[in-house]
Enzyme design. Structure first.
Site, PDB file in Angstrom:
ATOM      1  N   LYS A   1       0.530  -5.094  -2.748  1.00 16.74           N
ATOM      2  CA  LYS A   1      -0.942  -6.184  -2.247  1.00 16.74           C
ATOM      3  C   LYS A   1      -1.968  -5.656  -2.738  1.00 16.74           C
ATOM      4  O   LYS A   1      -2.611  -7.138  -3.450  1.00 16.74           O
ATOM      5  CB  LYS A   1      -1.133  -5.337  -0.688  1.00 16.74           C
TER       6      LYS A   1
ATOM      7  N   GLN B   1      -2.997  -0.674   6.930  1.00 17.65           N
ATOM      8  CA  GLN B   1      -1.788  -0.425   6.869  1.00 17.65           C
ATOM      9  C   GLN B   1      -1.124   0.112   7.854  1.00 17.65           C
ATOM     10  O   GLN B   1      -1.157   1.365   8.217  1.00 17.65           O
ATOM     11  CB  GLN B   1      -1.494  -0.422   5.521  1.00 17.65           C
TER      12      GLN B   1
ATOM     13  N   ASP C   1      -6.124 -10.039   8.909  1.00 15.73           N
ATOM     14  CA  ASP C   1      -4.751  -9.711   8.752  1.00 15.73           C
ATOM     15  C   ASP C   1      -5.350 -10.449  10.459  1.00 15.73           C
ATOM     16  O   ASP C   1      -3.667 -10.630  10.683  1.00 15.73           O
ATOM     17  CB  ASP C   1      -4.423  -8.295   9.575  1.00 15.73           C
TER      18      ASP C   1
END
Ligand code: NDP
Length: 297
Positions: free
Chosen positions: A52, A96, A119
């Site tokens: 990422k 994460q 997200d």
């Protein structure tokens, strides 16, 4: 002829569009920034986070990284999130997953400021998605939606089956498919581990999105001829390779590819799209926070 849906190529188009918007934003004095937070010793999680960061670099998004010892108290993670929430140079925050057992995932996801929740997991953003007024669509289902659109897969009136009902993939995927919009309007069945006669559901599906987390779970013999098959699964299985494993999806590709009308490979299907849509959401977040219009479809 079965069409192989090329996620790498569609993701490259998304990245190009994002890079254009990043330079437009920087002309307006806004440098989009994404913070990744890792609280895990898991090798796969470490790999995902570094990918990422690399993706950000490629399109000109600034990336910031915070690592927290997996054994640290949850309060350390909360404080990190509070700090990132307050920073002007951080427009998106990604914690994460999975988190260690002693850290409550729900509490963590609610702590992230909804306008930085790239997200799309904060309840406010989940609610907006369900209401048809999405701020950030979760990256994986959004990526699937882009793939369907890029390959002109008609969702309107189609019978879609989503295998899996996780908060991250299955539920938001179904929500996107049922929205009253040109990329939705599908009659959608959501299947899970208690579903009776999954085969019958699959047999009637024009579109199958497989996200069960079980290697090669969906067999070609259960699919309708000509169906579009989107394989979200990423499973490591032991193999005689240098790494000692290989990646397979939730669909048995070999049996499915001759029955399907179109199919995503693993790797190279949904995975690259998930990564690209995170960049998309980060740029969108920067534009929203700094009140600069962002031109991303
Ligand atoms: P979860 O484990 O959270 O969810 C799996 C879902 O599958 C659950 O809803 C479960 O049902 C359902 N399920 C399990 N067994 C069956 C069965 N026998 N029949 C029907 N449904 C079943 O997984 P995720 O949603 O997080 O991920 C799914 C897959 O996608 C994984 O392989 C993951 O690695 C991959 N993934 C890939 C991404 C990408 O970018 N390509 C991104 C995110 C995930 P129940 O709710 O009843 O337990």
């Amino acid at each position: 002829m079965t069409e192989i849906i090329d996620g790498e190529s569609v993701a490259a188009d998304v990245r190009d569009a994002v890079a254009d918007e990043v330079s437009r934003l920087s002309d307006a004095g806004v440098g989009p920034g994404l913070a990744t937070v890792l609280m895990s010793d898991d090798a796969a999680s470490e790999t995902y986070v570094s990918m990422k960061q690399r993706d950000c670099e490629e399109v000109g998004i600034e990336s910031f990284h915070v690592e927290i010892d997996a054994g640290a108290p949850a309060s350390e993670l909360y404080e990190t999130i509070d700090d990132l929430n307050g920073r002007d140079d951080v427009h998106g925050i990604l914690v994460q997953l999975p988190l260690p057992d002693h850290v409550d995932k729900r509490t963590v996801l609610r702590r992230i400021a909804p306008e930085k929740d790239v997200d799309g997991f904060h309840p406010e953003n989940v609610g907006r998605l369900v209401a048809g007024d999405a701020r950030f669509k979760p990256c994986t289902p959004h990526g699937v939606q882009k793939l369907l659109d890029a390959y002109d897969v008609e969702t309107e009136g189609a019978d879609a089956v989503v295998v899996g009902r996780s908060d991250i993939v299955g539920k938001p995927m179904a929500n996107l498919l049922i929205q009253k919009s040109p990329t939705g309007n599908a009659t959608t069945t959501v299947c899970h581990s208690r579903t009776e006669d999954l085969e019958a559901k699959l047999a009637g599906a024009d579109i199958v999105v497989a996200a069960a987390g079980i290697p090669e779970f969906v067999d070609g013999s259960t699919l309708k001829s000509g169906a579009t098959v989107i394989d979200v699964g990423i499973n490591r299985v032991d193999a005689d390779t240098e790494k000692g494993y290989e990646l397979v999806g939730d669909v048995d590709y070999e049996s499915a590819k001759d029955v399907a009308g179109a199919i995503t490979p693993v790797p190279g299907g949904v995975g690259p799209m998930t990564r690209a849509m995170l960049l998309y959401n980060t740029v969108k977040a920067a534009g929203l926070q700094r009140d600069v219009a962002v031109d991303l479809e």
